[in-house]
Design an enzyme around this catalytic site. Structure first.
Site, PDB file in Angstrom:
ATOM      1  N   ASP A  67       0.849  -1.190   0.000  1.00 31.34           N
ATOM      2  CA  ASP A  67       0.000   0.000   0.000  1.00 31.34           C
ATOM      3  C   ASP A  67       0.887   1.244   0.000  1.00 31.34           C
ATOM      4  O   ASP A  67       2.095   1.147   0.192  1.00 31.34           O
ATOM      5  CB  ASP A  67      -1.005  -0.012   1.161  1.00 31.34           C
ATOM      6  CG  ASP A  67      -0.365   0.003   2.539  1.00 31.34           C
ATOM      7  OD1 ASP A  67       0.841  -0.305   2.640  1.00 31.34           O
ATOM      8  OD2 ASP A  67      -1.065   0.302   3.514  1.00 31.34           O
ATOM      9  N   TYR A  91       2.936   4.721   0.751  1.00 38.40           N
ATOM     10  CA  TYR A  91       3.586   5.311   1.922  1.00 38.40           C
ATOM     11  C   TYR A  91       2.550   6.144   2.685  1.00 38.40           C
ATOM     12  O   TYR A  91       1.708   6.818   2.077  1.00 38.40           O
ATOM     13  CB  TYR A  91       4.744   6.210   1.505  1.00 38.40           C
ATOM     14  CG  TYR A  91       5.882   5.509   0.820  1.00 38.40           C
ATOM     15  CD1 TYR A  91       6.546   4.439   1.438  1.00 38.40           C
ATOM     16  CD2 TYR A  91       6.334   5.914  -0.433  1.00 38.40           C
ATOM     17  CE1 TYR A  91       7.624   3.813   0.821  1.00 38.40           C
ATOM     18  CE2 TYR A  91       7.409   5.289  -1.059  1.00 38.40           C
ATOM     19  CZ  TYR A  91       8.043   4.237  -0.420  1.00 38.40           C
ATOM     20  OH  TYR A  91       9.103   3.616  -1.039  1.00 38.40           O
ATOM     21  N   PHE A 108       6.682   2.268  -4.254  1.00 39.14           N
ATOM     22  CA  PHE A 108       8.084   2.501  -3.883  1.00 39.14           C
ATOM     23  C   PHE A 108       8.583   3.908  -4.233  1.00 39.14           C
ATOM     24  O   PHE A 108       9.660   4.304  -3.801  1.00 39.14           O
ATOM     25  CB  PHE A 108       9.020   1.450  -4.492  1.00 39.14           C
ATOM     26  CG  PHE A 108       8.764   0.057  -3.996  1.00 39.14           C
ATOM     27  CD1 PHE A 108       9.098  -0.305  -2.696  1.00 39.14           C
ATOM     28  CD2 PHE A 108       8.171  -0.902  -4.812  1.00 39.14           C
ATOM     29  CE1 PHE A 108       8.851  -1.586  -2.216  1.00 39.14           C
ATOM     30  CE2 PHE A 108       7.927  -2.184  -4.348  1.00 39.14           C
ATOM     31  CZ  PHE A 108       8.263  -2.530  -3.049  1.00 39.14           C
ATOM     32  N   HIS A 124      11.492  -9.305   0.048  1.00 39.62           N
ATOM     33  CA  HIS A 124      11.098  -7.895  -0.056  1.00 39.62           C
ATOM     34  C   HIS A 124      12.295  -6.999   0.297  1.00 39.62           C
ATOM     35  O   HIS A 124      13.132  -7.379   1.119  1.00 39.62           O
ATOM     36  CB  HIS A 124       9.939  -7.628   0.911  1.00 39.62           C
ATOM     37  CG  HIS A 124       9.242  -6.337   0.686  1.00 39.62           C
ATOM     38  ND1 HIS A 124       9.691  -5.150   1.235  1.00 39.62           N
ATOM     39  CD2 HIS A 124       8.137  -6.026  -0.030  1.00 39.62           C
ATOM     40  CE1 HIS A 124       8.889  -4.173   0.861  1.00 39.62           C
ATOM     41  NE2 HIS A 124       7.935  -4.668   0.095  1.00 39.62           N
TER      42      HIS A 124
END
Length: 220
Positions: free
Chosen positions: A65, A67, A78, A187
């Site tokens: 989701d 920031y 990102f 990740h």
């Protein structure tokens, strides 16, 4: 339902926009924006699609989701707005690119430059309440973005899917690996980056694959 999104995506997603769950999702999101601070700003909810038309799509990167701190989210997973300090995951992504390709770490964390080359930077959940990670999870966005991945898989081949972490790997499980390039790793978050993200060399592998199938590589 009329949704403001790039026209080529809209044609393929209109059936999804007309489903009852999506209408309920829109109602929830509108109420949230009216009552509290939500990221990204409403005009940027579908920005990942606007910046990367389906016709030019070469690479799919899946996040979770947006920031949730002030000034960070800009509609691309990102990515952060110009001048914003890099969040830890983005720092780690740039560090891996430097180690993989030898390119210097950029001064800007705004990944529009990737999207404009054909990288779809897709969060699974497209909105979030300020300071509350995953606060809009389970409201319908996941069903919508599952449909996006399915539509890409049905309409495009020779696409590179970068699936970082179990969450993204589950979402990309429907993609046919015989018709695409599936790259999996841990990740890039600080909690898991040393479990296989560092050293994954996904960026050089993606470009090598794109060149093999006659596509221009990405300038990461």
């Amino acid at each position: 339902m009329d949704v403001k999104i790039a026209e080529d995506w809209k044609a393929l997603l209109q059936n999804e926009f007309d489903k009852p769950y999506f209408e309920q999702l829109v109602g929830f999101v509108k109420q949230e924006y009216a009552q509290t601070r939500i990221y990204p700003r409403a005009a940027n909810i579908f920005r990942a699609f606007d910046k990367c038309p389906l016709d030019s799509l070469k690479v799919v990167i899946i996040g979770q989701d947006p920031y949730h701190e002030e000034g960070q989210a800009n509609g691309l997973c990102f990515s952060v707005n110009e001048g914003v300090k890099f969040p830890p995951s983005l720092q780690n992504i740039f560090a891996e690119i430097k180690n993989d390709l030898g390119t210097p770490i950029p001064t800007s964390g705004n990944l529009d430059r990737w999207a404009e080359q054909g990288v779809l930077l897709l969060n699974s959940v497209l909105t979030v309440r300020a300071h509350a990670a995953a606060s809009h999870a389970g409201k319908g966005w996941e069903q919508f973005t599952d449909s996006v991945v399915r539509i890409i898989a049905e309409h495009k081949e020779n696409v590179v899917y970068m699936l970082w972490g179990n969450y993204a790997q589950r979402k990309g499980a429907i993609v046919d690996p015989s018709r695409n390039c599936i790259l999996k790793s841990a990740h890039p978050s600080p909690l898991s980056v040393y479990r296989g993200f560092f050293g994954c060399r996904h960026f050089s592998q993606a470009n090598a694959y794109l060149e093999r199938v006659g596509k221009t590589p990405i300038e990461w």
